[in-house]
Design a protein around this motif. Structure first.
Motif, PDB file in Angstrom:
ATOM      1  N   THR A 110      23.532  64.104  28.913  1.00  0.00           N
ATOM      2  CA  THR A 110      22.296  64.909  28.879  1.00  0.00           C
ATOM      3  C   THR A 110      22.204  65.815  27.655  1.00  0.00           C
ATOM      4  O   THR A 110      21.520  66.825  27.679  1.00  0.00           O
ATOM      5  CB  THR A 110      22.194  65.757  30.164  1.00  0.00           C
ATOM      6  N   SER A 111      22.885  65.445  26.581  1.00  0.00           N
ATOM      7  CA  SER A 111      22.906  66.241  25.356  1.00  0.00           C
ATOM      8  C   SER A 111      21.509  66.473  24.799  1.00  0.00           C
ATOM      9  O   SER A 111      20.631  65.609  24.892  1.00  0.00           O
ATOM     10  CB  SER A 111      23.734  65.542  24.283  1.00  0.00           C
ATOM     11  N   ASN A 112      21.333  67.638  24.177  1.00  0.00           N
ATOM     12  CA  ASN A 112      20.077  67.906  23.472  1.00  0.00           C
ATOM     13  C   ASN A 112      19.988  67.080  22.191  1.00  0.00           C
ATOM     14  O   ASN A 112      18.904  66.672  21.775  1.00  0.00           O
ATOM     15  CB  ASN A 112      19.991  69.391  23.107  1.00  0.00           C
ATOM     16  N   HIS A 113      21.157  66.858  21.569  1.00  0.00           N
ATOM     17  CA  HIS A 113      21.234  66.087  20.340  1.00  0.00           C
ATOM     18  C   HIS A 113      22.420  65.149  20.456  1.00  0.00           C
ATOM     19  O   HIS A 113      23.466  65.535  20.963  1.00  0.00           O
ATOM     20  CB  HIS A 113      21.412  66.996  19.117  1.00  0.00           C
ATOM     21  N   GLU A 114      22.271  63.922  19.994  1.00  0.00           N
ATOM     22  CA  GLU A 114      23.365  62.967  20.067  1.00  0.00           C
ATOM     23  C   GLU A 114      23.105  61.855  19.068  1.00  0.00           C
ATOM     24  O   GLU A 114      22.011  61.280  19.036  1.00  0.00           O
ATOM     25  CB  GLU A 114      23.468  62.374  21.478  1.00  0.00           C
ATOM     26  N   ALA A 115      24.118  61.561  18.235  1.00  0.00           N
ATOM     27  CA  ALA A 115      23.946  60.503  17.238  1.00  0.00           C
ATOM     28  C   ALA A 115      23.860  59.131  17.902  1.00  0.00           C
ATOM     29  O   ALA A 115      23.045  58.300  17.528  1.00  0.00           O
ATOM     30  CB  ALA A 115      25.102  60.534  16.248  1.00  0.00           C
ATOM     31  N   LEU A 116      24.691  58.895  18.901  1.00  0.00           N
ATOM     32  CA  LEU A 116      24.675  57.608  19.595  1.00  0.00           C
ATOM     33  C   LEU A 116      25.116  57.782  21.044  1.00  0.00           C
ATOM     34  O   LEU A 116      24.370  57.488  21.965  1.00  0.00           O
ATOM     35  CB  LEU A 116      25.581  56.596  18.876  1.00  0.00           C
ATOM     36  N   GLY A 117      26.320  58.270  21.236  1.00  0.00           N
ATOM     37  CA  GLY A 117      26.840  58.426  22.594  1.00  0.00           C
ATOM     38  C   GLY A 117      27.797  57.312  22.942  1.00  0.00           C
ATOM     39  O   GLY A 117      27.434  56.378  23.670  1.00  0.00           O
ATOM     40  N   ILE A 118      29.017  57.371  22.400  1.00  0.00           N
ATOM     41  CA  ILE A 118      30.013  56.329  22.649  1.00  0.00           C
ATOM     42  C   ILE A 118      30.296  56.179  24.134  1.00  0.00           C
ATOM     43  O   ILE A 118      30.525  55.068  24.626  1.00  0.00           O
ATOM     44  CB  ILE A 118      31.322  56.644  21.890  1.00  0.00           C
ATOM     45  N   VAL A 119      30.247  57.286  24.869  1.00  0.00           N
ATOM     46  CA  VAL A 119      30.534  57.220  26.308  1.00  0.00           C
ATOM     47  C   VAL A 119      29.507  56.348  27.043  1.00  0.00           C
ATOM     48  O   VAL A 119      29.812  55.767  28.087  1.00  0.00           O
ATOM     49  CB  VAL A 119      30.584  58.626  26.938  1.00  0.00           C
ATOM     50  N   THR A 136      16.675  61.133  21.060  1.00  0.00           N
ATOM     51  CA  THR A 136      17.994  61.264  20.440  1.00  0.00           C
ATOM     52  C   THR A 136      18.511  59.880  20.070  1.00  0.00           C
ATOM     53  O   THR A 136      17.889  58.864  20.375  1.00  0.00           O
ATOM     54  CB  THR A 136      18.998  61.925  21.401  1.00  0.00           C
ATOM     55  N   GLY A 137      19.696  59.855  19.451  1.00  0.00           N
ATOM     56  CA  GLY A 137      20.311  58.584  19.111  1.00  0.00           C
ATOM     57  C   GLY A 137      20.686  57.748  20.311  1.00  0.00           C
ATOM     58  O   GLY A 137      20.980  56.550  20.179  1.00  0.00           O
ATOM     59  N   MET A 138      20.659  58.360  21.482  1.00  0.00           N
ATOM     60  CA  MET A 138      20.966  57.625  22.710  1.00  0.00           C
ATOM     61  C   MET A 138      19.980  56.490  22.968  1.00  0.00           C
ATOM     62  O   MET A 138      20.286  55.532  23.685  1.00  0.00           O
ATOM     63  CB  MET A 138      20.990  58.580  23.903  1.00  0.00           C
ATOM     64  N   GLU A 139      18.806  56.594  22.390  1.00  0.00           N
ATOM     65  CA  GLU A 139      17.797  55.555  22.593  1.00  0.00           C
ATOM     66  C   GLU A 139      18.220  54.210  21.991  1.00  0.00           C
ATOM     67  O   GLU A 139      17.633  53.185  22.303  1.00  0.00           O
ATOM     68  CB  GLU A 139      16.458  56.012  22.017  1.00  0.00           C
ATOM     69  N   ALA A 140      19.273  54.235  21.149  1.00  0.00           N
ATOM     70  CA  ALA A 140      19.801  52.981  20.610  1.00  0.00           C
ATOM     71  C   ALA A 140      20.526  52.190  21.695  1.00  0.00           C
ATOM     72  O   ALA A 140      20.696  50.973  21.580  1.00  0.00           O
ATOM     73  CB  ALA A 140      20.752  53.263  19.451  1.00  0.00           C
ATOM     74  N   VAL A 141      20.942  52.883  22.737  1.00  0.00           N
ATOM     75  CA  VAL A 141      21.685  52.250  23.830  1.00  0.00           C
ATOM     76  C   VAL A 141      20.884  52.246  25.126  1.00  0.00           C
ATOM     77  O   VAL A 141      20.835  51.250  25.843  1.00  0.00           O
ATOM     78  CB  VAL A 141      23.026  52.974  24.068  1.00  0.00           C
ATOM     79  N   GLU A 145      14.138  51.703  31.343  1.00  0.00           N
ATOM     80  CA  GLU A 145      13.849  50.727  32.377  1.00  0.00           C
ATOM     81  C   GLU A 145      14.428  49.344  32.080  1.00  0.00           C
ATOM     82  O   GLU A 145      14.097  48.378  32.757  1.00  0.00           O
ATOM     83  CB  GLU A 145      12.338  50.633  32.643  1.00  0.00           C
ATOM     84  N   GLN A 146      15.325  49.278  31.107  1.00  0.00           N
ATOM     85  CA  GLN A 146      16.016  48.012  30.823  1.00  0.00           C
ATOM     86  C   GLN A 146      17.532  48.176  30.998  1.00  0.00           C
ATOM     87  O   GLN A 146      18.140  47.482  31.797  1.00  0.00           O
ATOM     88  CB  GLN A 146      15.693  47.544  29.411  1.00  0.00           C
ATOM     89  N   THR A 147      18.129  49.092  30.226  1.00  0.00           N
ATOM     90  CA  THR A 147      19.567  49.354  30.372  1.00  0.00           C
ATOM     91  C   THR A 147      19.828  50.681  31.080  1.00  0.00           C
ATOM     92  O   THR A 147      20.968  50.988  31.419  1.00  0.00           O
ATOM     93  CB  THR A 147      20.269  49.389  28.999  1.00  0.00           C
ATOM     94  N   GLY A 148      18.794  51.455  31.259  1.00  0.00           N
ATOM     95  CA  GLY A 148      18.931  52.759  31.906  1.00  0.00           C
ATOM     96  C   GLY A 148      17.609  53.487  31.883  1.00  0.00           C
ATOM     97  O   GLY A 148      16.548  52.874  31.681  1.00  0.00           O
ATOM     98  N   LEU A 149      17.664  54.788  32.072  1.00  0.00           N
ATOM     99  CA  LEU A 149      16.451  55.590  32.097  1.00  0.00           C
ATOM    100  C   LEU A 149      16.616  56.807  31.185  1.00  0.00           C
ATOM    101  O   LEU A 149      17.687  57.412  31.122  1.00  0.00           O
ATOM    102  CB  LEU A 149      16.142  56.060  33.520  1.00  0.00           C
ATOM    103  N   LEU A 150      15.535  57.156  30.493  1.00  0.00           N
ATOM    104  CA  LEU A 150      15.520  58.313  29.608  1.00  0.00           C
ATOM    105  C   LEU A 150      14.746  59.456  30.267  1.00  0.00           C
ATOM    106  O   LEU A 150      13.772  59.220  30.984  1.00  0.00           O
ATOM    107  CB  LEU A 150      14.848  57.948  28.284  1.00  0.00           C
ATOM    108  N   PHE A 151      15.182  60.671  30.023  1.00  0.00           N
ATOM    109  CA  PHE A 151      14.453  61.833  30.522  1.00  0.00           C
ATOM    110  C   PHE A 151      14.089  62.746  29.353  1.00  0.00           C
ATOM    111  O   PHE A 151      14.743  62.717  28.306  1.00  0.00           O
ATOM    112  CB  PHE A 151      15.279  62.592  31.572  1.00  0.00           C
ATOM    113  N   LYS A 152      13.058  63.536  29.541  1.00  0.00           N
ATOM    114  CA  LYS A 152      12.610  64.459  28.502  1.00  0.00           C
ATOM    115  C   LYS A 152      13.644  65.569  28.321  1.00  0.00           C
ATOM    116  O   LYS A 152      14.106  66.152  29.300  1.00  0.00           O
ATOM    117  CB  LYS A 152      11.251  65.063  28.886  1.00  0.00           C
TER     118      LYS A 152
END
Length: 206
Positions: A110-119, A136-141, A145-152
């Motif tokens: 739930t980071s405010n900023h993240e380059a990718l998120g190896i975890v 954030t960079g998490m959107e690369a992973v 609704e495909q691999t997970g869900l994003l929140f604002k």
């Protein structure tokens, strides 16, 4: 490799009791592996979301938090203040992240900023649905609704909504987890990247 070929040797309750002296409850579990440094990883929004899930949505859930850092005691106090201390397990630094992902139902960052998120990559290899922060960079992973869900970002209500979608729909959660695993294997593993590099050089040389 350890995430790809992990085979559990014991059940979840036995593992958590032996490794962390934690007595798991009979309900869904969210896992978050992130250090406790000021603002960055934003455990606050996750703890508040768990409180809402428990007390407003009446949705039983427990949370395991792995990591260390200067805000650890502050977050432990927040869990107490929110009345959720019995549902949150602070396990500190651990090498057992593979097991944490495996025994959990959701892998959240739930980071405010993240380059990718190896975890997120690691949890995906164990077929866990992902929760990540939009913008954030998490959107690369985390493909919504495909691999997970994003929140604002920093939006507790939106985070609650996304977590609840996964916890209340087993088939949806399973689909997200399987998609996450397939996506990470095809896009991020060393073998996949080597093939991309070879194809790139072949295209240039031709």
């Amino acid at each position: 490799e350890r995430f790809l070929h992990f085979v559990p040797q014991e059940d979840a309750k036995f593992f958590f009791k032996r490794e962390f002296n934690v007595d798991l409850k009979d309900c869904s579990m969210i896992c978050s592996v992130a250090n406790f440094y000021p603002s960055f990883k934003n455990h606050t929004v996750l703890l508040k979301a768990v409180a809402k899930l428990l007390y407003e949505y009446q949705l039983p859930v427990q949370l395991v938090l792995a990591g260390i850092g200067p805000r650890l005691d502050e977050m432990k106090q927040l869990a107490k203040d929110l009345g959720i201390a019995d549902f949150v397990y602070f396990v500190g630094h651990t090498t057992k992240t593979t097991e944490l992902y495996f025994y959990s139902d959701i892998n959240a960052l739930t980071s405010n900023h993240e380059a990718l998120g190896i975890v997120l990559l690691e949890g995906a290899l164990l077929k866990k649905p992902l929760i990540g922060t939009a913008g954030t960079g998490m959107e690369a992973v985390v493909k919504h609704e495909q691999t997970g869900l994003l929140f604002k970002s920093n939006n507790v209500n939106d985070l609650v909504k996304q977590i609840a979608r996964i916890l209340t729909d087993t088939s949806f959660a399973q689909k997200l987890g399987e998609n996450a695993s397939s996506f990470v294997k095809s896009q991020f593993l060393s073998e996949s990247n080597v093939k991309k590099i070879i194809a790139f050089y072949a295209a240039v040389l031709s």
